[in-house]
Design a protein around this motif. Structure first.
Motif, mmCIF file in Angstrom:
data_model
loop_
_atom_site.group_PDB
_atom_site.id
_atom_site.type_symbol
_atom_site.label_atom_id
_atom_site.label_comp_id
_atom_site.label_asym_id
_atom_site.label_seq_id
_atom_site.Cartn_x
_atom_site.Cartn_y
_atom_site.Cartn_z
ATOM 1 N N LEU A 206 -2.800 0.595 -8.588
ATOM 2 C CA LEU A 206 -1.587 1.599 -9.267
ATOM 3 C C LEU A 206 -0.662 0.953 -9.974
ATOM 4 O O LEU A 206 -0.191 -0.041 -9.664
ATOM 5 C CB LEU A 206 -0.913 2.058 -7.802
ATOM 6 C CG LEU A 206 -1.983 2.793 -6.856
ATOM 7 C CD1 LEU A 206 -1.198 3.161 -5.502
ATOM 8 C CD2 LEU A 206 -2.239 3.916 -7.436
ATOM 9 N N THR A 208 2.625 -0.035 -11.883
ATOM 10 C CA THR A 208 4.125 0.001 -11.702
ATOM 11 C C THR A 208 4.846 0.046 -13.173
ATOM 12 O O THR A 208 4.093 -0.250 -14.033
ATOM 13 C CB THR A 208 4.502 -1.288 -10.962
ATOM 14 O OG1 THR A 208 4.302 -2.368 -11.625
ATOM 15 C CG2 THR A 208 3.962 -1.360 -9.596
ATOM 16 N N SER A 218 -1.134 -2.908 -9.598
ATOM 17 C CA SER A 218 -0.950 -3.262 -7.951
ATOM 18 C C SER A 218 -2.265 -2.870 -7.349
ATOM 19 O O SER A 218 -2.604 -1.995 -7.414
ATOM 20 C CB SER A 218 0.398 -2.448 -7.329
ATOM 21 O OG SER A 218 0.472 -3.193 -6.031
ATOM 22 N N HIS A 252 0.284 9.587 -8.594
ATOM 23 C CA HIS A 252 1.600 8.814 -7.882
ATOM 24 C C HIS A 252 1.070 8.391 -6.711
ATOM 25 O O HIS A 252 0.416 9.123 -6.007
ATOM 26 C CB HIS A 252 2.789 10.006 -7.973
ATOM 27 C CG HIS A 252 3.585 9.843 -9.039
ATOM 28 N ND1 HIS A 252 5.073 10.248 -8.882
ATOM 29 C CD2 HIS A 252 3.412 9.590 -10.114
ATOM 30 C CE1 HIS A 252 5.513 10.333 -10.123
ATOM 31 N NE2 HIS A 252 4.682 9.788 -10.878
ATOM 32 N N GLY A 253 1.506 7.031 -6.212
ATOM 33 C CA GLY A 253 1.254 6.474 -5.056
ATOM 34 C C GLY A 253 1.962 7.318 -3.952
ATOM 35 O O GLY A 253 1.430 7.417 -2.587
ATOM 36 N N ASN A 254 3.233 8.204 -4.183
ATOM 37 C CA ASN A 254 3.799 8.855 -3.256
ATOM 38 C C ASN A 254 2.713 10.102 -2.486
ATOM 39 O O ASN A 254 2.644 10.050 -1.427
ATOM 40 C CB ASN A 254 4.935 9.526 -3.750
ATOM 41 C CG ASN A 254 5.759 10.227 -2.674
ATOM 42 O OD1 ASN A 254 5.245 11.082 -1.931
ATOM 43 N ND2 ASN A 254 6.942 9.966 -2.409
ATOM 44 N N ASN A 257 -0.298 7.889 -0.573
ATOM 45 C CA ASN A 257 0.306 7.149 0.487
ATOM 46 C C ASN A 257 0.909 8.001 1.542
ATOM 47 O O ASN A 257 0.928 7.506 2.922
ATOM 48 C CB ASN A 257 1.057 5.857 -0.013
ATOM 49 C CG ASN A 257 0.185 4.966 -0.794
ATOM 50 O OD1 ASN A 257 -1.068 4.785 -0.639
ATOM 51 N ND2 ASN A 257 0.948 4.467 -1.874
ATOM 52 N N SER A 345 9.818 1.657 0.218
ATOM 53 C CA SER A 345 8.603 0.875 0.330
ATOM 54 C C SER A 345 8.554 0.530 -1.253
ATOM 55 O O SER A 345 8.766 1.332 -2.075
ATOM 56 C CB SER A 345 7.651 1.959 0.743
ATOM 57 O OG SER A 345 6.219 1.560 0.441
ATOM 58 N N SER A 347 5.882 -0.199 -4.389
ATOM 59 C CA SER A 347 4.522 -0.007 -4.765
ATOM 60 C C SER A 347 3.999 -1.349 -5.089
ATOM 61 O O SER A 347 2.796 -1.524 -5.185
ATOM 62 C CB SER A 347 4.467 1.098 -5.919
ATOM 63 O OG SER A 347 5.401 0.633 -7.274
ATOM 64 N N ARG A 405 0.443 -5.138 -0.417
ATOM 65 C CA ARG A 405 -0.414 -5.332 -1.472
ATOM 66 C C ARG A 405 -1.220 -6.491 -1.618
ATOM 67 O O ARG A 405 -0.716 -7.669 -1.471
ATOM 68 C CB ARG A 405 0.215 -4.855 -2.824
ATOM 69 C CG ARG A 405 0.998 -3.316 -2.738
ATOM 70 C CD ARG A 405 0.190 -2.192 -2.951
ATOM 71 N NE ARG A 405 0.913 -0.902 -2.902
ATOM 72 C CZ ARG A 405 1.130 -0.092 -1.865
ATOM 73 N NH1 ARG A 405 0.752 -0.221 -0.775
ATOM 74 N NH2 ARG A 405 1.455 1.167 -2.299
#
Length: 563
Positions: A206, A208, A218, A252-254, A257, A345, A347, A405
């Protein structure tokens, strides 16, 4: 309380095993809701297995990196699961990216394959020659609205893949998704003999936003994705009855996750929307019977500014995660009859705190109470702890194996630098109160948060700096009417050179995502600098914000950016 011993043992923590177990246990129970379609756990497992078989037959193997550039749709979910079943690494790419940054993502991630919506084929084809490892391209037919969203009213013909990617093997997604049943027997044999995915295998890279340099990838393992999801279940109380809604893009990580994986771990449902729309948001929440959703701050502000309606409380939602919590926290909860949750949090590293539905409401300004799986401290400029309630840099260190991570892909030195003195230095400033609640204050990094997107000032500067008329440039945030950051550029031109704001935007647009293109532009004679030569952007911001009405504004000029 740390992660429960009743959760799956570490060696069983892979997305592939989790989905297979849920398909057996939940069967025909719904997993994914999308528009008017419903997909069960068994269907999710079957469809992703067929896709995995097709990808494997096409040459994707354990450990291969696959870039993904798709609009939200069920097929994106199956692709994430399929790559996990192979043990390949998914590299989600922001659909708005183009030009040099797009080729950077492909090259830096060592992606050997690309799965892309037809609508984005042209921009990927434009950089394919710069990406020698990219030897397989799988294109998926775009829905009409995607073409309209990306290209405007006129839908171009379907792309000629062979002509677009002369140096790559090209396939249609629809063909690959059929699996290996229609292919030669050796593909079935190779699939049966494939290497098993382990908990420690990388699941995602992912990216950043770059701050003091290029964007960093990441690395997220299967075990980490599951550990974080289990923490959501513990803190927010998700169950099989919950419907987690997201209109955020699946790159998106959102969305992954905070929604997809927690819903999967809970045995609940995911309600997926194409994208955020203020007009469609609440109707979709009601239609899907959503019990939880996540909002970015710009989305929250837009919804809040809508006229109040008797329907504001007519929904099943009980939780709304907002990062960061808005100043109208109490009013929002009352208006929509909902509990706001939040967290801190990163990333780059992991989760430090969670503000759950049962947290004291007087702590609403915080990002929640520190989680025991992560040690979090506030350090001063000399890396020494500061007293309780004192602002300093937020620094973190994982107490639980696989909770954080695994570093930056091919950028170990940058990760080691961030982890100096055994603490990961976030670049964010905040403080911890006497009850162990973490409060975010601001960012030390050069990241501009614009309407839910992280914009790297450095990356925008690199593009602008390549214009032949530009001598120096500083890109920084200014406060907008949405109480969020907008992108502003202050530019010093070379002696005798000429450049206007419209021409600068025309230079920027083909080279960067639409949300990165500066809104405000000002040409200046010099930039304020420190004795060591660093630009003092805080001075530029302080000077510009009171004068924004008089500074060239892309939106007021009527320029419409192409997405």
């Amino acid at each position: 309380m740390t992660l429960s011993a009743n959760h799956p043992p570490l060696k069983e923590r892979t997305i592939a095993k989790l989905l297979a177990g849920l398909a057996a246990a939940r069967g025909d129970e719904a997993f994914l809701l999308y528009r008017d379609s419903r997909y069960s756990y068994r269907e999710a497992d079957d469809l992703s297995t067929k896709l995995a078989q097709g990808l494997h037959a096409a040459g994707i193997r354990h450990g291969d990196h696959v870039a993904v550039m798709l609009e939200n749709a069920p097929e994106v979910m199956w692709l994430h699961f399929a790559l996990a079943k192979i043990g390949a690494v998914c590299v989600p790419v922001n659909n708005a990216v183009k030009g040099d940054l797009l080729s950077y993502y492909f090259k830096q991630s060592d992606s050997v394959a690309l799965v892309v919506d037809d609508a984005y084929v042209d921009r990927c084809a434009a950089v394919q020659a710069q990406c020698p490892l990219l030897k397989l391209v799988i294109a998926k037919e775009s829905e009409d609205e995607v073409w309209t969203y990306v290209h405007g009213d006129d839908r171009p013909p379907m792309p000629d893949l062979a002509a677009s990617f002369p140096d790559a093997h090209v396939m249609r997604y629809e063909e690959v998704a059929r699996g290996h049943a229609h292919l030669a027997a050796e593909h079935a044999a190779a699939w049966a003999a494939r290497e098993e995915t382990k908990y420690s295998d990388m699941l995602h890279i992912l990216y950043t936003s770059g701050t003091t340099g290029p964007s960093k990838g990441s690395m997220v393992s299967n075990a980490t994705a599951i550990a974080v999801s289990l923490k959501y279940l513990e803190s927010y109380g998700y169950t099989t009855e919950d419907v987690l809604y997201t209109c955020l893009p699946l790159f998106h990580g959102n969305s992954l996750n905070c929604t997809v994986f927690p819903a999967l771990l809970a045995g609940g449902k995911v309600a997926l929307s194409r994208r955020f729309s203020a007009r469609n948001f609440w109707p979709e929440v009601r239609k899907f019977g959503a019990t939880q959703f996540s909002l970015l701050s710009a989305m929250t502000n837009i919804l809040w500014m809508q006229p109040e309606s008797p329907q504001d409380r007519e929904h099943r939602a009980r939780l709304c995660q907002i990062i960061p919590t808005p100043p109208f926290f109490a009013e929002f909860e009352k208006r929509y009859n909902i509990r706001i949750t939040s967290l801190y949090s990163l990333s780059d590293y992991g989760m430090a705190s969670m503000y759950g539905p049962d947290a004291p409401r007087e702590k609403w300004r915080s990002a929640g109470k520190l989680v025991p799986e992560m040690s979090t401290v506030i350090l001063d400029d000399d890396d020494l702890p500061v007293p309780t309630g004192t602002i300093g840099q937020i620094c973190m260190r994982s107490n639980e194996p696989w909770f954080s991570r695994q570093g930056y892909y091919k950028m170990a030195e940058a990760f080691t630098k961030a982890c100096r003195n055994l603490w990961f230095h976030t670049g964010d400033r905040g403080y911890i109160d006497e009850d162990g609640y973490l409060y975010f204050v601001d960012r030390m990094k050069e990241v501009i948060r614009r309407r839910g997107e992280n914009v790297s000032a450095v990356e925008v500067e690199h593009v602008i700096q390549r214009h032949p008329s530009v001598l120096y440039v500083a890109v920084y945030p200014v406060r907008s009417e949405f109480s969020e950051d907008e992108v502003m550029a202050s530019i010093v031109l070379k002696e005798g050179a000429a450049l206007d704001a419209e021409a600068l935007i025309a230079h920027c647009q083909p080279q960067m995502a639409y949300f990165m293109v500066p809104r405000f532009v000002e040409f200046v004679n010099e930039l304020p600098v420190t004795p060591s030569g660093k630009v003092e952007k805080y001075k530029l911001r302080a000077s510009a914000e009171p004068r924004l009405a008089d500074i060239w504004d892309r939106e007021k000029s009527g320029i419409v950016l192409q997405r």
